[in-house]
Design an enzyme around this catalytic site. Structure first.
Site, PDB file in Angstrom:
ATOM      1  N   SER A  32       1.418   3.753   1.324  1.00 54.95           N
ATOM      2  CA  SER A  32       2.160   4.095   2.760  1.00 54.95           C
ATOM      3  C   SER A  32       3.117   3.463   3.291  1.00 54.95           C
ATOM      4  O   SER A  32       3.904   3.898   4.242  1.00 54.95           O
ATOM      5  CB  SER A  32       0.912   4.504   4.038  1.00 54.95           C
ATOM      6  OG  SER A  32       0.570   3.106   4.195  1.00 54.95           O
ATOM      7  N   LYS A  33       3.585   2.284   2.577  1.00 55.01           N
ATOM      8  CA  LYS A  33       4.454   1.388   3.190  1.00 55.01           C
ATOM      9  C   LYS A  33       5.848   1.788   2.919  1.00 55.01           C
ATOM     10  O   LYS A  33       6.266   2.602   2.055  1.00 55.01           O
ATOM     11  CB  LYS A  33       4.059  -0.135   2.815  1.00 55.01           C
ATOM     12  CG  LYS A  33       2.719  -0.541   3.360  1.00 55.01           C
ATOM     13  CD  LYS A  33       2.804  -0.599   4.644  1.00 55.01           C
ATOM     14  CE  LYS A  33       1.471  -1.421   5.323  1.00 55.01           C
ATOM     15  NZ  LYS A  33       0.288  -0.657   5.151  1.00 55.01           N
ATOM     16  N   ASN A  34       6.809   0.967   3.571  1.00 53.38           N
ATOM     17  CA  ASN A  34       8.295   1.429   3.148  1.00 53.38           C
ATOM     18  C   ASN A  34       8.608   0.928   1.773  1.00 53.38           C
ATOM     19  O   ASN A  34       9.585   1.661   1.397  1.00 53.38           O
ATOM     20  CB  ASN A  34       9.180   0.561   4.110  1.00 53.38           C
ATOM     21  CG  ASN A  34       8.980   0.898   5.873  1.00 53.38           C
ATOM     22  OD1 ASN A  34       7.833   1.384   6.028  1.00 53.38           O
ATOM     23  ND2 ASN A  34       9.984   0.690   6.441  1.00 53.38           N
ATOM     24  N   GLN A  51       0.791  -1.222  -0.182  1.00 51.62           N
ATOM     25  CA  GLN A  51      -0.172   0.089   0.152  1.00 51.62           C
ATOM     26  C   GLN A  51       0.772   1.361   0.085  1.00 51.62           C
ATOM     27  O   GLN A  51       1.860   1.384   0.519  1.00 51.62           O
ATOM     28  CB  GLN A  51      -0.806  -0.108   1.163  1.00 51.62           C
ATOM     29  CG  GLN A  51      -2.304   0.887   1.035  1.00 51.62           C
ATOM     30  CD  GLN A  51      -2.041   1.985   1.659  1.00 51.62           C
ATOM     31  OE1 GLN A  51      -1.100   2.508   2.215  1.00 51.62           O
ATOM     32  NE2 GLN A  51      -2.917   3.025   1.375  1.00 51.62           N
TER      33      GLN A  51
END
Length: 431
Positions: free
Chosen positions: A199-201, A197
């Site tokens: 927002s992930k790293n 997603q």
């Protein structure tokens, strides 16, 4: 700078420094997506090499996984892992009481019952002792979460799972690159689920997920499951025959191409992020009454989210409720430009979907097992304490150029702690 911004002073973090882009979208990301768009191989069931199969191969190679299967999102990854490991109606799946809602919903999607266990007060991951206490003859699987990027205690979790013959599905949505005793999280249990997603790293340009496993047969079952139960083989035309229950959990080529470009830059981002976050936390660790997130020995923390706990007694506020101190600090730090926020407002078992137990109607899947209803506010004392006394920083620190910004955040913490009398006044007023 000594006067708090909440009361008219100059903020420690100037307004023009507060906006931080994540993910970083570079020219190579745009080119990768455009190349995929022009390539005419836009879905994973296309014969031959395509961006989705490229991502699966690159992810497995980078992190040391034997098999990788790309799916539409992290929630689908969890549900598909449970399905292919045989979790179904009437089974119980143990999950931590503190996590994103998807961890608890994934078993319900398989008509299984989520059973919640309390967490460790330092890592915020599932407590193996409480987990073992909740095992029953109906328990089929355990879903440890590597919350915020901190590895769960996989040695103890897998030992307990072997003792009782249970499957282990790692929820590594927030933890790509994290390791436990030198092993990459996600690849320690029977299967691991990652989220891509935005927002992930390691993000995609929207939603995406990955499953990893050591088991070749399990990987093939996952591929069938994401494609309506069909068998897709290179060099053979699709026959549209479903060999078992399946879903449409495929990832598209544009998402995969974007993540491939991000993955190519991950190592550089990660080295800088580790340095930035470590230096930031070292400064904050000197402040009384503040517990900073910690990487346990022989582990690598991915630092997806930074959670800080506040201790009223150590702060010099005996008798003040932790919620009151948290509220005061949130107000003052946000005024200084530090985006402190809560992550999860309640334990998962307090969520209405698990309390009301409507499920698929007539209380399924809980009615299959005769499971007792949850009462809001009861049980899970560590989870409740962590929610009551902590705040988080999210996303801003993921940017590899965030080191200077984190230094300003540390200045803001120092400034607020230098005004502890005002913090005490606000906290006592809120208690």
């Amino acid at each position: 700078m000594s006067k708090l911004a909440a009361f008219g002073g100059t903020a420690a973090v100037p307004r023009d420094r507060r906006r931080v882009q994540w993910p970083l979208v570079e020219e190579e990301d745009r080119k990768a997506v455009l190349d995929a768009l022009d390539g005419a191989r836009l879905v994973s069931d296309t014969d031959g090499v395509n961006p989705v199969s490229d991502l699966e191969e690159n992810w497995a190679r980078r992190f040391g996984f034997e098999h990788c299967v790309a799916v539409s999102n992290g929630t689908a990854a969890l549900a598909l892992a449970l399905a292919t490991l045989g979790v179904g109606p009437g089974d119980e799946v143990i999950v931590p009481a503190l996590s994103f809602i998807a961890t608890g919903l994934a078993p319900v999607h398989q008509m299984a019952v989520p059973v919640f266990a309390d967490i460790d007060p330092v890592t915020f991951n599932i407590d193996p002792d409480d987990m073992e206490r909740r095992i029953t003859p109906r328990t089929k699987a355990i879903v440890p979460v590597h919350l915020h990027g901190a590895p769960a205690d996989m040695d103890r979790i897998t030992a307990i799972a072997r003792k009782y013959g249970l499957a282990v599905i790692e929820d590594a949505a927030q933890a790509p690159g994290a390791t436990h005793h030198g092993r990459p999280v996600g690849g320690i249990g029977d299967a691991g689920a990652f989220s891509l997603q935005v927002s992930k790293n390691i993000p995609t340009c929207g939603e995406g997920g990955l499953l990893v496993t050591r088991d070749a047969e399990l990987a093939e079952a996952m591929r069938r499951g994401r494609q309506f139960g069909e068998v897709i083989e290179a060099g053979r035309e699709r026959d549209y025959v479903s060999h078992g229950l399946g879903w449409n959990y495929k990832m598209n080529a544009l998402q995969a191409a974007f993540t491939n470009a991000q993955l190519a830059r991950f190592d550089g981002y990660e080295r800088t992020r580790q340095q930035n976050v470590t230096e930031f936390l070292a400064r904050l660790s000197q402040l009384p009454g503040l517990q900073v997130p910690t990487a346990l020995p022989d582990t690598t923390h991915a630092w997806h989210i930074l959670r800080f706990r506040f201790d009223p007694a150590a702060f010099g506020l005996d008798g003040v409720p932790p919620e009151a101190l948290r509220s005061a600090l949130r107000r003052l730090l946000r005024a200084e430009g530090v985006p402190m926020s809560q992550y999860q407002l309640m334990p998962l078992p307090d969520q209405n979907v698990f309390v009301d137990r409507v499920g698929f109607g007539s209380g399924y899947p809980w009615s299959v097992t005769g499971a007792r209803g949850t009462v809001k506010g009861e049980g899970y004392p560590v989870t409740r304490a962590v929610i009551a006394d902590s705040l988080t920083i999210q996303k801003r620190h993921l940017h590899p150029g965030a080191g200077e910004l984190l230094g300003l955040y540390a200045d803001a913490f120092d400034k607020v702690w230098a005004n502890r009398d005002m913090v005490a006044t606000l906290a006592k007023a809120a208690s």
